[in-house]
Design a protein around this motif. Structure first.
Motif, short mmCIF file in Angstrom:
data_model
loop_
_atom_site.label_atom_id
_atom_site.label_comp_id
_atom_site.label_asym_id
_atom_site.label_seq_id
_atom_site.Cartn_x
_atom_site.Cartn_y
_atom_site.Cartn_z
N PRO A 267 30.85 49.48 -18.59
CA PRO A 267 30.73 50.39 -19.56
C PRO A 267 32.09 50.92 -20.03
O PRO A 267 33.23 51.03 -19.30
CB PRO A 267 30.04 51.46 -18.80
CG PRO A 267 30.49 51.38 -17.36
CD PRO A 267 30.58 49.99 -17.17
N ARG A 268 32.35 51.23 -21.56
CA ARG A 268 33.48 51.54 -22.03
C ARG A 268 33.90 53.00 -21.70
O ARG A 268 33.15 53.78 -21.88
CB ARG A 268 33.33 51.45 -23.64
CG ARG A 268 34.72 51.53 -24.06
CD ARG A 268 34.69 51.12 -25.62
NE ARG A 268 34.48 49.79 -25.88
CZ ARG A 268 34.17 49.35 -27.04
NH1 ARG A 268 33.92 49.81 -28.05
NH2 ARG A 268 34.06 48.06 -27.09
N ARG A 269 34.93 53.06 -21.24
CA ARG A 269 35.37 54.61 -21.06
C ARG A 269 35.67 55.48 -22.27
O ARG A 269 35.86 54.95 -23.25
CB ARG A 269 36.96 54.59 -20.39
CG ARG A 269 36.80 54.05 -18.86
CD ARG A 269 38.19 53.92 -18.26
NE ARG A 269 38.91 52.85 -18.99
CZ ARG A 269 40.02 52.13 -18.80
NH1 ARG A 269 40.79 52.91 -17.87
NH2 ARG A 269 40.46 51.30 -19.47
N PRO A 270 35.58 56.54 -22.38
CA PRO A 270 35.97 57.54 -23.28
C PRO A 270 37.07 57.09 -23.79
O PRO A 270 38.13 56.95 -23.19
CB PRO A 270 35.38 58.98 -22.82
CG PRO A 270 34.74 58.84 -21.99
CD PRO A 270 35.05 57.63 -21.06
N MET A 271 37.63 57.45 -25.12
CA MET A 271 38.79 57.07 -25.73
C MET A 271 39.78 58.01 -25.26
O MET A 271 41.07 57.58 -24.81
CB MET A 271 38.82 57.39 -27.40
CG MET A 271 40.17 57.11 -27.97
SD MET A 271 40.41 55.43 -27.69
CE MET A 271 39.80 54.49 -29.07
N LYS A 272 39.67 59.32 -24.74
CA LYS A 272 40.74 60.16 -24.24
C LYS A 272 40.98 59.62 -22.84
O LYS A 272 42.08 59.55 -22.44
CB LYS A 272 39.87 61.40 -24.15
CG LYS A 272 41.08 62.59 -23.65
CD LYS A 272 40.42 63.88 -23.49
CE LYS A 272 41.40 64.82 -22.93
NZ LYS A 272 40.66 66.14 -22.81
N VAL A 273 39.74 59.27 -22.10
CA VAL A 273 40.33 58.79 -20.76
C VAL A 273 41.10 57.39 -20.89
O VAL A 273 42.19 57.12 -20.36
CB VAL A 273 39.09 58.57 -19.86
CG1 VAL A 273 39.29 57.73 -18.69
CG2 VAL A 273 38.27 59.51 -19.64
N TRP A 274 40.78 56.50 -21.76
CA TRP A 274 41.48 55.25 -21.80
C TRP A 274 42.74 55.58 -22.44
O TRP A 274 43.77 54.88 -22.08
CB TRP A 274 40.53 54.46 -23.02
CG TRP A 274 41.41 53.12 -23.15
CD1 TRP A 274 41.57 52.06 -22.35
CD2 TRP A 274 42.46 52.73 -24.16
NE1 TRP A 274 42.11 51.03 -22.81
CE2 TRP A 274 42.67 51.37 -24.06
CE3 TRP A 274 42.96 53.49 -25.28
CZ2 TRP A 274 43.53 50.64 -24.79
CZ3 TRP A 274 43.67 53.07 -25.94
CH2 TRP A 274 44.15 51.48 -25.79
N ILE A 275 43.21 56.51 -23.20
CA ILE A 275 44.41 56.64 -23.74
C ILE A 275 45.25 57.34 -22.63
O ILE A 275 46.60 56.86 -22.64
CB ILE A 275 44.49 57.69 -25.05
CG1 ILE A 275 43.83 56.96 -26.13
CG2 ILE A 275 45.91 58.50 -25.44
CD1 ILE A 275 43.63 57.93 -27.30
N LEU A 276 44.71 58.40 -21.77
CA LEU A 276 45.54 58.97 -20.59
C LEU A 276 45.92 57.87 -19.76
O LEU A 276 46.97 57.72 -19.07
CB LEU A 276 44.54 59.94 -20.06
CG LEU A 276 44.51 61.33 -20.95
CD1 LEU A 276 43.76 62.14 -20.45
CD2 LEU A 276 45.82 61.70 -21.43
N ASP A 277 44.93 56.90 -19.36
CA ASP A 277 45.19 55.77 -18.48
C ASP A 277 46.21 54.72 -18.98
O ASP A 277 47.19 54.47 -18.12
CB ASP A 277 43.88 55.03 -18.10
CG ASP A 277 42.89 55.76 -17.22
OD1 ASP A 277 43.16 56.66 -16.52
OD2 ASP A 277 41.74 55.14 -17.45
N THR A 278 45.99 54.47 -20.19
CA THR A 278 47.11 53.87 -20.86
C THR A 278 48.69 54.25 -20.76
O THR A 278 49.40 53.73 -20.37
CB THR A 278 46.90 53.39 -22.15
OG1 THR A 278 45.33 52.75 -22.20
CG2 THR A 278 47.65 52.26 -22.91
N LEU A 279 48.70 55.66 -21.18
CA LEU A 279 49.84 56.49 -21.10
C LEU A 279 50.63 56.37 -19.83
O LEU A 279 51.78 56.22 -19.61
CB LEU A 279 49.84 57.88 -21.90
CG LEU A 279 49.59 57.81 -23.33
CD1 LEU A 279 49.27 59.35 -23.74
CD2 LEU A 279 50.83 57.23 -23.97
N LYS A 280 49.63 56.81 -18.79
CA LYS A 280 50.08 56.61 -17.29
C LYS A 280 50.61 55.50 -16.84
O LYS A 280 51.77 55.44 -16.45
CB LYS A 280 49.19 57.23 -16.37
CG LYS A 280 49.16 57.10 -14.93
CD LYS A 280 48.26 57.41 -14.23
CE LYS A 280 47.07 56.46 -14.05
NZ LYS A 280 46.04 56.23 -13.20
#
Length: 121
Positions: free
Chosen positions: A37-50
């Motif tokens: 399942p696709r993560r919400p965009m906010k969670v994906w952005i925070l994961d990517t930034l981290k």
């Protein structure tokens, strides 16, 4: 004088860094497209930034460490002025041990140590 590799280079090195960034970020976008399942965009952005922040931090730290370590390396002319030198035990040759001034080799070593032993910590 033998050729030496330098980590902080000119225009070509900057272009290579940009290309590598575009490729790595594109792979993250592709991964997001196919994940279920696709993560919400906010969670994906925070994961990517981290992940991006920590990768860039260790990348620049390894570059800085490699550049600073080569600045402290011995010159061939400095060996004759030393009172004691370490000699390698590789046979009959009594040549003094001289640290190579190769930033790229030191970067590879720090990167290798970080990606092998750093993951264990």
């Amino acid at each position: 004088m033998p050729l030496q590799c330098h980590l902080v280079g000119g225009f070509f090195a900057s272009i290579v860094q940009v290309i590598l960034f575009v490729l790595s970020f594109s792979s993250l976008l592709l991964k997001r497209h196919y994940e279920r399942p696709r993560r919400p965009m906010k969670v994906w952005i925070l994961d990517t930034l981290k992940q991006g922040f920590s990768a860039n931090l260790i990348h620049f730290w390894n570059i800085l460490a490699s550049v600073l370590m080569t600045r402290g390396s011995l010159e061939l002319s400095d060996v004759s002025n030393m009172t004691t030198t370490a000699t390698p035990n590789f046979g009959d040759d009594d040549a003094p041990f001289v640290v190579a001034k190769d930033e790229c080799a030191l970067y590879f070593i720090t990167f290798f140590l970080d990606t092998t032993f750093g993951v264990l910590i």
